[in-house]
Design a protein around this motif. Structure first.
Motif, PDB file in Angstrom:
ATOM      1  N   MET A  98       0.869  -1.179   0.000  1.00 52.41           N
ATOM      2  CA  MET A  98       0.000   0.000   0.000  1.00 52.41           C
ATOM      3  C   MET A  98       0.907   1.232   0.000  1.00 52.41           C
ATOM      4  SD  MET A  98      -2.970   1.115   2.743  1.00 52.41           S
ATOM      5  CE  MET A  98      -1.818   1.513   4.052  1.00 52.41           C
ATOM      6  N   ASN A  99       0.775   2.066  -1.017  1.00 53.75           N
ATOM      7  CA  ASN A  99       1.593   3.276  -1.107  1.00 53.75           C
ATOM      8  C   ASN A  99       0.989   4.370  -0.240  1.00 53.75           C
ATOM      9  OD1 ASN A  99       3.520   2.283  -3.024  1.00 53.75           O
ATOM     10  ND2 ASN A  99       1.931   2.439  -4.593  1.00 53.75           N
ATOM     11  N   ILE A 100       1.766   4.810   0.741  1.00 60.02           N
ATOM     12  CA  ILE A 100       1.306   5.859   1.652  1.00 60.02           C
ATOM     13  C   ILE A 100       2.524   6.461   2.332  1.00 60.02           C
ATOM     14  CG2 ILE A 100       0.947   4.143   3.502  1.00 60.02           C
ATOM     15  CD1 ILE A 100      -1.318   5.900   4.554  1.00 60.02           C
ATOM     16  N   ASN A 101       2.539   7.773   2.491  1.00 62.62           N
ATOM     17  CA  ASN A 101       3.634   8.449   3.185  1.00 62.62           C
ATOM     18  C   ASN A 101       3.285   8.572   4.663  1.00 62.62           C
ATOM     19  OD1 ASN A 101       5.033   8.847   0.732  1.00 62.62           O
ATOM     20  ND2 ASN A 101       3.902  10.755   0.346  1.00 62.62           N
ATOM     21  N   PHE A 102       4.219   8.157   5.520  1.00 62.24           N
ATOM     22  CA  PHE A 102       3.941   8.214   6.960  1.00 62.24           C
ATOM     23  C   PHE A 102       5.253   8.179   7.733  1.00 62.24           C
ATOM     24  CE2 PHE A 102       4.253   3.798   5.839  1.00 62.24           C
ATOM     25  CZ  PHE A 102       4.871   3.178   6.918  1.00 62.24           C
ATOM     26  N   SER A 103       5.175   8.558   9.003  1.00 62.31           N
ATOM     27  CA  SER A 103       6.345   8.506   9.888  1.00 62.31           C
ATOM     28  C   SER A 103       6.197   7.328  10.839  1.00 62.31           C
ATOM     29  CB  SER A 103       6.467   9.804  10.685  1.00 62.31           C
ATOM     30  OG  SER A 103       5.353   9.940  11.566  1.00 62.31           O
ATOM     31  N   SER A 104       7.242   7.032  11.603  1.00 58.85           N
ATOM     32  CA  SER A 104       7.203   5.893  12.515  1.00 58.85           C
ATOM     33  C   SER A 104       6.114   6.043  13.572  1.00 58.85           C
ATOM     34  CB  SER A 104       8.567   5.710  13.189  1.00 58.85           C
ATOM     35  OG  SER A 104       8.925   6.871  13.926  1.00 58.85           O
TER      36      SER A 104
END
Length: 284
Positions: free
Chosen positions: A138-144
């Motif tokens: 799943m392509n998604i931008n996120f942080s830890s």
């Protein structure tokens, strides 16, 4: 050897064949192996010599975990064809059970290997050859900080995409940072999340992505996810120092995580970055 007598008591049969008296009485009650005679005065059961072989075969079939009902059906037919049919059916079941046990053993060894790796972890980088791997992505931008929320989204997406299709055998969660962001030293934001799946005949390739087989430089990060960017930076600095050519996205997988320990200091995460093969390399 069996003693050759005209008849045997239940106690003698029990001793000869190591079958309990209660089992022999039960075989009698269900018609599986009835005594050839019974003393009308004492009630003693007596068996003939040939019944020793029948009882011995019953014992062998029981060890193969065949039911008494199946054994009784064979005893009624009492021919080689019925026995072969019974044994072939049992073989299929045993082979399926062995396959399941082998898979359980593989999973058990996989967990042991992870623990062993955590005990012998090294700060050095290593080069590893990896086979082609399949994943649901799943392509998604996120942080830890958003990791667990993204895992929930991932599984929701997977269930929605799956509909009524068979479920893939899900493996480890993986996180990716795109090559462009690695080159720009953007190590704090992930660009996709997924999990590895085991390929099988007839699977729908359009639902899956693949990571090509190739050469990867690998680093291990010990501790919580909040400081993992430091390990990325060390690994990337080493890649630049060695003049290695990166060919794709980084792959991050958890080896020891919250499912195995409550102590973040024991967490162990592996980072893999694909590089061109056959490049000069010195252990870091």
């Amino acid at each position: 050897m069996y003693p050759v007598n005209d008849k045997y008591t239940i106690a003698e049969i029990s001793r000869f064949l190591n079958i309990s008296k209660s089992a022999l009485r039960y075989y009698d009650s269900i018609g599986l192996c009835r005594p050839s005679a019974r003393d009308i005065n004492t009630g003693y059961r007596y068996y003939e010599y040939n019944q020793l072989f029948q009882l011995n075969m019953i014992g062998k079939l029981k060890k193969l975990q065949l039911s008494l009902e199946q054994i009784k059906a064979h005893s009624s037919a009492k021919n080689v064809a019925s026995l072969e049919k019974l044994l072939l059916e049992r073989r299929s079941i045993i082979e399926a059970e062995l396959a399941e046990l082998n898979e359980l053993n593989r999973q058990n060894e996989e967990l042991i290997d992870k623990i062993e790796l955590s005990k012998h972890k090294s700060s050095a980088f290593e080069v590893r050859q990896c086979p082609e791997r399949y994943l649901y992505r799943m392509n998604i931008n996120f942080s830890s900080e958003d990791l667990y929320a993204c895992i929930k989204l991932l599984y929701s997406s997977y269930i929605k995409a799956l509909h009524d299709r068979p479920s893939y055998d899900k493996g480890e969660i993986l996180l990716e940072i795109h090559q462009e962001n690695l080159e720009n030293h953007h190590f704090l934001t992930y660009n996709s999340i997924g999990f590895f799946v085991k390929p099988f005949s007839g699977m729908e390739a359009k639902q899956l992505s693949s990571i090509p087989a190739g050469t990867f430089i690998v680093a291990c990060h010990t501790g919580g996810y909040q400081t993992i960017s430091k390990t990325y930076r060390k690994l990337w600095n080493y890649i630049e120092k060695q003049g290695l050519t990166v060919t794709g996205n980084s792959i991050e997988t958890s080896i020891i995580n919250i499912s195995m320990t409550n102590n973040p200091k024991e967490f162990l995460t592996e980072i893999q970055i694909p590089i061109e093969a056959d490049q000069p390399y010195r252990n870091g």
